[in-house]
Write an enzyme that holds these catalytic residues in place. Structure first.
Site, mmCIF file in Angstrom:
data_model
loop_
_atom_site.group_PDB
_atom_site.id
_atom_site.type_symbol
_atom_site.label_atom_id
_atom_site.label_comp_id
_atom_site.label_asym_id
_atom_site.label_seq_id
_atom_site.Cartn_x
_atom_site.Cartn_y
_atom_site.Cartn_z
ATOM 1 N N GLU B 62 -5.776 1.508 4.184
ATOM 2 C CA GLU B 62 -4.844 1.151 5.260
ATOM 3 C C GLU B 62 -5.235 1.737 6.617
ATOM 4 O O GLU B 62 -5.119 1.065 7.642
ATOM 5 C CB GLU B 62 -3.409 1.567 4.909
ATOM 6 C CG GLU B 62 -2.696 0.596 3.975
ATOM 7 C CD GLU B 62 -3.053 0.776 2.515
ATOM 8 O OE1 GLU B 62 -3.778 1.757 2.189
ATOM 9 O OE2 GLU B 62 -2.614 -0.032 1.682
ATOM 10 N N HIS B 129 8.339 0.755 -1.555
ATOM 11 C CA HIS B 129 7.954 -0.575 -1.086
ATOM 12 C C HIS B 129 9.050 -1.255 -0.258
ATOM 13 O O HIS B 129 8.888 -2.415 0.111
ATOM 14 C CB HIS B 129 7.621 -1.511 -2.256
ATOM 15 C CG HIS B 129 6.310 -1.231 -2.917
ATOM 16 N ND1 HIS B 129 6.087 -0.117 -3.683
ATOM 17 C CD2 HIS B 129 5.152 -1.925 -2.933
ATOM 18 C CE1 HIS B 129 4.839 -0.148 -4.147
ATOM 19 N NE2 HIS B 129 4.253 -1.237 -3.702
#
Lengths: 309, 325
Positions: B62, B129
């Site tokens: 990321e 999430h």
């Protein structure tokens, strides 16, 4: 420079090395006079890394630098007056004197930025190489970082991605033997240059005291990147003669080790390659340049509180 | 202007197709964006249309995905990078906050970078999430943060973000991906950054709602109307910079403010909107501002627990009646 020349003329090399050395010494004097806001991280002793690597680059190539980035900026062609003014907190500096030593950038000469975050430039240089590749340019990206940054996650991410996409990037690990106040034996496992092999691209270790060796290795790595053959990891073995910051007593340093590095100082050796009169002329040229830069900076208005960004 | 009832994800997809067609400097990178078109198909057909040079699947890295955007934008591209879930942006914080957001400050240059991410709210993906971090990013100088609540805005805001010369974080919402709204198909249709939309006009109470809470606020407002309470519903659409004028204008008129969001209340967008109302509308307030937010608790996985944590239509309706008393 032409692709078949791996090192600039000796006078040019000496001029660039001396500029890096004297720039930092002059700024350190200004710091001790209380004229430099913020911390100052010097790279005395490491001049051959930036000068050798940037000798292989064009103006349109790009680099990312570090918190210890004065040499990289100067070697890539940043303006001495604007750098000095920035360090002295003046409105004529690169970012109007607001940011100081750790945040100098000049995209016009391919300097995407120094960086206050260790390892922060690794993803950016990788991204720049991606951008150059997508556009079909034959320019390359060079990422300067210290061996301390090899312990960050960014290092592994960047090397993996650069290898997968055969990006035109050269990772230059400037191993100056210290991460901040700690010797590299405490924080680097194994050999940095060997990590490239695991990702399937060349890793090269080169003597950072020998500017010609650095230039030659850089030339090869840059040529590989330009040709579309992907990244190279270059570990330049150098030595930081300065403390982590100006004022750091550096009691962690082995004095014999430091003296050994001084005895083969790249700046002194480059000077010895020249006739004395030529060398003396360059000495005068650099002193005049730097004295003028300080004078002009101090005559400029200080950074303006109305110009926060 | 011709419209079609697009789903949210179709609005995103159409925006990407149109902008990549319009400008060859627009590229798309992220995990799974190419072959599969993302885990929910949001980016489907883009690689087939624009090729593997401009649409690339990345490793699970990321920080470097965000860095790809920073570096590529710095050398002349107009990249769109996808960080699959908002929670995963935590791994890219340095590149977003310390690098992208400060590029113009350090260099004086533009950095035309769009970062797309998805808030998992409305799904059953649990505590790593489904979080709502919009206020964190909205608190960083140099970042624009947008949060579309429907297909039309998802398309128009993303197109504006891609054309913007500064880093913009676009927060998509999982629970809205299949929700439809009439959306202009025209390639020149844009939703301007920094401009709120008043979704319903009213005189008694101002509701400021974000993301998945906008439709609920509209439904609650409809019910309140039947009870004789006239409710104005404002969707800021852009979180930062916030369209302060629209909110202040409405609250000055109604004198009552209810803010509805999916993030917990402390130090949040709702907190900022309430502070704005108190600072700018103090003399005109007829009731204390109300925040309807998620409980200050981690996001659970079972859907009934997910819903128990956030304001529902009944809760919003009740709050509207109470504040209007």
């Amino acid at each position: 420079m032409p692709d078949d020349v791996t090192s600039p003329p000796p006078a040019d090399l000496y001029r660039r090395l001396l500029l890096c050395r004297r720039f930092e010494e002059v700024v350190a004097e200004q710091y001790r006079e209380g004229r430099v806001p913020g911390p100052l991280h010097l790279a005395l002793g490491q001049e051959a890394t930036a000068v050798g690597v940037c000798a292989a680059l064009r103006r349109t190539d790009v680099i990312t630098s570090t918190h210890r980035g004065h040499h990289h900026c100067l070697a890539k062609g940043a303006d001495v007056d604007r750098m000095m003014a920035e360090l002295l907190g003046r409105r004529t500096g690169y970012s109007a004197g607001r940011n100081g030593s750790m945040h100098i950038a000049d995209p016009d000469v391919g300097l995407l930025g120094t960086n206050g975050i260790v390892g922060g430039g690794l993803p950016i240089a990788t991204g720049a190489a991606f951008g150059l590749q997508v556009q079909g340019r034959d320019d390359v990206a060079v990422c300067f970082f210290g061996e301390g940054a090899t312990a960050t996650g960014n290092f592994g991410e960047a090397l993996n991605l650069a290898a997968l996409w055969a990006l035109p990037v050269v990772f230059v690990c400037e191993n100056n033997r210290f991460a901040e106040l700690t010797p590299s034996s405490t924080h680097v496992a194994g050999e940095v240059w060997q990590r490239a092999e695991a990702y399937g691209f060349p890793g090269v270790r080169v003597d950072g005291g020998d500017v010609h060796a650095v230039a030659a290795a850089s030339h090869e790595a840059v040529a590989r990147a330009r040709a579309g053959d992907g990244p190279t990891l270059l570990e330049v073995m150098t030595y930081r003669l300065s403390g982590h910051y100006v004022g750091d007593p550096a009691e962690y340093r082995d004095e014999a080790e430091a003296q050994a590095w001084r005895d083969r100082d790249a700046v002194v050796r480059a000077r010895a390659d020249l006739a004395e009169t030529d060398a003396a002329a360059i000495d005068d040229e650099i002193e005049t340049l730097l004295a003028g830069a300080v004078e002009r900076a101090l005559a400029a208005p200080a950074a303006d509180p109305e110009e926060l960004g | 202007m011709t419209t079609r009832p697009l789903k949210f994800w179709q609005g995103v997809n159409q925006a990407l197709h149109q902008e990549m067609e319009r400008d060859e400097k627009v590229v798309l990178v992220g995990e799974d964006v190419g072959g599969p078109g993302g885990p929910y198909g949001v980016t489907r057909n883009l690689r087939a249309t624009f090729g593997p040079n401009r649409v690339r699947d990345t490793p699970i890295s990321e920080a470097t995905i965000a860095g790809l955007g920073v570096g590529a934008a710095a050398v002349g591209l107009r990249p769109v990078v996808e960080l699959m879930f908002f929670d995963f942006c935590m791994l890219a914080m340095d590149q977003i906050v310390n690098q992208a957001a400060k590029y113009r400050y350090f260099t004086g240059r533009s950095l035309p970078l769009t970062i797309r991410t998805m808030s998992g709210s409305g799904g059953s993906y649990g505590a790593q999430h489904c979080q709502s971090f919009e206020a964190w990013f909205a608190a960083v100088p140099g970042l624009t943060v947008v949060m579309p609540s429907n297909a039309r805005d998802a398309k128009g805001l993303l197109k504006s973000a891609i054309r913007s010369d500064d880093p913009t974080l676009v927060i998509e919402t999982f629970g809205l991906l299949t929700a439809r709204r009439d959306t202009p198909v025209d390639e020149d249709f844009l939703v301007p950054l920094g401009v709120a939309e008043t979704r319903r006009t009213g005189d008694d109470v101002t509701v400021v709602a974000t993301g998945r809470m906008v439709d609920r606020a509209l439904e609650a407002a409809e019910r309140a109307a039947a009870d004789g309470v006239s409710v104005e519903v404002i969707d800021p659409r852009t979180i930062a910079p916030l369209d302060r004028a629209t909110i202040v204008g409405s609250v000055s008129r109604t004198g009552r403010l209810v803010v509805v969001q999916e993030a917990p209340a402390p130090f949040s967008v709702a907190a900022e909107v309430c502070a704005l109302a108190v600072e700018e509308c103090f003399g005109r307030l007829r009731a204390a501002p109300v925040r309807l937010c998620a409980e200050f608790a981690n996001v659970p996985t079972p859907q009934d627990l997910v819903e128990a944590r956030v304001p529902g239509v009944d809760t919003i309706h009740a709050a509207l009646l109470k504040v209007a008393e």
